[in-house]
Design an enzyme around this catalytic site. Structure first.
Site, PDB file in Angstrom:
ATOM      1  N   ASP A 107       0.864  -1.182   0.000  1.00  0.00           N
ATOM      2  CA  ASP A 107       0.000   0.000   0.000  1.00  0.00           C
ATOM      3  C   ASP A 107       0.896   1.226   0.000  1.00  0.00           C
ATOM      4  OD1 ASP A 107      -2.367  -1.460   0.088  1.00  0.00           O
ATOM      5  OD2 ASP A 107      -2.474  -1.421   2.271  1.00  0.00           O
ATOM      6  N   ASP A 127      -7.040  -1.888  -4.055  1.00  0.00           N
ATOM      7  CA  ASP A 127      -8.008  -1.611  -2.991  1.00  0.00           C
ATOM      8  C   ASP A 127      -9.166  -0.768  -3.521  1.00  0.00           C
ATOM      9  OD1 ASP A 127      -6.320  -2.955  -1.237  1.00  0.00           O
ATOM     10  OD2 ASP A 127      -5.422  -1.110  -0.462  1.00  0.00           O
TER      11      ASP A 127
END
Length: 163
Positions: A115, A134
């Protein structure tokens, strides 16, 4: 179903490309933070070993999470293949599947999801990071909720009438 497969392909490809460019090409793994348009957009390295927002990161659930993502993706593909739906239904399914597979590749290669997108605004400091996969999973799941189900008008006539 062609829309679903192409959407999944492009979400997966864009996710993996952005991760490679930012994490490896821009060396975010070493630098840890790159201010792009601070504070609105910052690249902040975060290895997510858990689920959303790092929940359950303390448990070694790598292969369990890979299995769940693959199973959910397969279920969505079979479900949409049988039930049909509008173009938005197929698009939503592709977003979800492409995003899920992008994060599966990360878990297999790195043991965690990479991320890196961090956005803050208006005096609120957001501590969480996310990635393109995501966004695909979130938007796809939301789209499936909105564009499927009874009374949504999304079906293409493949459903059996139970009345």
């Amino acid at each position: 179903m062609r829309v679903t497969y192409w959407t999944a392909f492009w979400v997966f490809l864009i996710d993996q490309a952005t991760k490679w460019i930012v994490v490896h090409g821009m060396d975010l793994m070493t630098r840890m933070v790159i201010d792009v348009v601070p504070p609105l957009l910052t690249f902040r390295m975060a290895w997510n070993r858990g689920v959303n927002f790092g929940l359950f990161a303390g448990f070694d659930a790598r292969w369990l999470l890979v299995g769940i993502a693959v199973a959910v993706s397969a279920f969505v593909l079979v479900w949409i293949g049988r039930e049909g739906g509008s173009r938005m239904t197929y698009l939503s399914a592709g977003l979800l599947v492409g995003g899920a597979m992008g994060n599966v590749v990360d878990r297999v290669l790195y043991g965690a999801v990479a991320d890196f997108i961090n956005m803050s605004c208006c005096g609120i400091n957001n501590p969480f990071a996310f990635n393109v996969a995501d966004m695909g999973v979130f938007a796809g799941a939301l789209g499936l909720v909105i564009f499927t189900g009874r009374g949504s008008g999304a079906g293409n006539g493949k459903r059996r009438n139970s009345a």
